[in-house]
Design an enzyme around this catalytic site. Structure first.
Site, mmCIF file in Angstrom:
data_model
loop_
_atom_site.group_PDB
_atom_site.id
_atom_site.type_symbol
_atom_site.label_atom_id
_atom_site.label_comp_id
_atom_site.label_asym_id
_atom_site.label_seq_id
_atom_site.Cartn_x
_atom_site.Cartn_y
_atom_site.Cartn_z
ATOM 1 C CG ASP A 106 42.523 42.872 40.310
ATOM 2 O OD1 ASP A 106 43.620 42.362 40.679
ATOM 3 O OD2 ASP A 106 42.355 43.753 39.414
ATOM 4 C CG HIS A 124 47.921 41.566 37.886
ATOM 5 N ND1 HIS A 124 47.035 42.581 38.439
ATOM 6 C CD2 HIS A 124 48.165 40.589 38.754
ATOM 7 C CE1 HIS A 124 46.709 41.849 39.623
ATOM 8 N NE2 HIS A 124 47.301 40.422 39.944
ATOM 9 C CG ASN A 145 44.428 39.817 37.275
ATOM 10 O OD1 ASN A 145 44.111 38.435 37.300
ATOM 11 N ND2 ASN A 145 44.467 40.698 37.976
HETATM 12 P P1 13P Z 1 45.174 45.047 31.699
HETATM 13 O O1 13P Z 1 44.205 46.354 31.755
HETATM 14 O O2 13P Z 1 46.116 45.353 30.825
HETATM 15 O O3 13P Z 1 44.296 43.972 30.972
HETATM 16 O O4 13P Z 1 45.388 44.417 33.117
HETATM 17 C C1 13P Z 1 44.296 44.179 34.219
HETATM 18 C C2 13P Z 1 44.751 44.023 35.444
HETATM 19 O O5 13P Z 1 46.098 43.455 35.380
HETATM 20 C C3 13P Z 1 44.126 44.145 36.320
HETATM 21 O O6 13P Z 1 44.543 43.697 37.947
#
Ligand code: 13P
Length: 306
Positions: free
Chosen positions: A82, A231, A253
């Site tokens: 990521d 995300h 995500n």
């Molecule tokens: P959140 O922490 O809001 O679930 O987002 C995670 C994310 O987008 C990691 O790339």
């Protein structure tokens, strides 16, 4: 269907199924995440972002890869890198090429380069370099355009102000140019979604409820023509999520929703914290994302799973 991550995400995209990616800021979180995916017969990505070894305890690319090798289940999981930012949330320049090259060598099945803090043409230039590099490994690349805020340590504008002003939202014209000129496989878009706070003071705060600009998403879906990524998956109403899946979101995500229960229960010991992650995951997969049995649909031609 071939069973590399790109084909799986593509199948999800064309079948209206979402693939969640789960961030692992603490190594012991990985086992209950994989177990929940298996028990729900769902498919998801196991992810680590650079900030999770810089600011949390995931230790690094190799430690995550080694843990993954211990617990992986190829019918239910793949390993994804990521956010590797070109400029990070503290405005520091990052040697993103070296980090991504290392991940590719270690066998990560997909990678993300985040040039979203750069002007468009510089974002395209950095992203293109990574696309070229990853092609040599047959690995798909996710990139971001627009500003999905929340990771920065300074104060954010109020969520309502952000949503109404559409500040940082991905523009459809730029998205079209970005996809064509960079050659990426998946595009992370900013359409009202925000990341959960990661600063030491904000980590345990409840994330503001986010909304999705579905009209903007529909325009982006037409303009980009590739799988889109959402995300900031924590705290978005599931109604929005299901509408977004119909408008091209193939990957979502999730970090805060599983990290906070882990951290909250940790004083009672790692097994209790892992249990909390497991139960949160099952609830998420079954009721919020509603992707129980998605592994069966994605792997209809199971004989090709490798
Ligand atoms: P959140 O922490 O809001 O679930 O987002 C995670 C994310 O987008 C990691 O790339």
């Amino acid at each position: 269907m071939k069973s590399d991550t790109n084909s799986i995400v593509h199948t999800a995209w064309t079948s209206g199924i979402v693939i969640p990616g789960f961030n692992i800021p603490y190594l012991p979180m990985m086992a209950p995440v994989v177990k929940a995916l298996r028990d729900c017969n769902s498919f998801g990505l196991i992810m680590v972002a650079r900030l999770e070894w810089e600011k949390f305890e995931s230790k690094g690319l190799r430690a995550i890869r080694d843990e993954y090798e211990k617990v992986k289940d190829i019918k239910h999981t793949r390993l994804h890198l990521d956010h590797v930012p070109v400029i990070d949330e503290d405005n520091r320049l990052v040697d993103y090429e070296a980090i991504i090259a290392e991940a590719l060598e270690l066998g990560y099945g997909s990678v993300m380069i985040d040039g979203s803090r750069l002007p468009l043409l510089e974002n395209i230039a950095s992203t293109s370099k990574i696309v070229k590099l990853a092609k040599g490994y047959g690995v798909p690349v996710e990139a971001e355009l627009g500003a999905v805020m929340g990771h920065e340590s300074g104060p954010l504008p109020s969520y309502e102000e952000l949503f109404i002003s559409k500040r940082g939202f991905t523009s459809q014209d730029e998205a079209k140019q970005f996809v064509i000129e960079s050659g990426i496989n998946w595009l992370s878009v900013a359409i009202g979604n925000i990341h959960g706070a990661i600063s030491a003071v904000g980590r345990q705060l409840e994330k503001p409820k986010a909304r999705i600009d579905l009209e903007q998403l529909a325009l982006l879906n037409n303009a980009a023509g590739i799988p889109l990524v959402l995300h900031g998956g924590t705290g978005i109403d599931s109604d929005y999520i299901h509408k977004a899946i119909k408008l091209g979101i193939a990957k979502i995500n999730v970090a805060t929703a599983i990290r906070q229960p882990y951290e909250r229960l940790l004083p009672q010991g790692i097994p209790a914290a892992q249990d909390a992650v497991y139960h949160t995951m099952v609830e998420l997969l079954r009721n919020e994302l509603q992707i129980e049995n998605s592994a069966n649909i994605l792997f209809k031609q199971t004989s090709e799973v490798k």
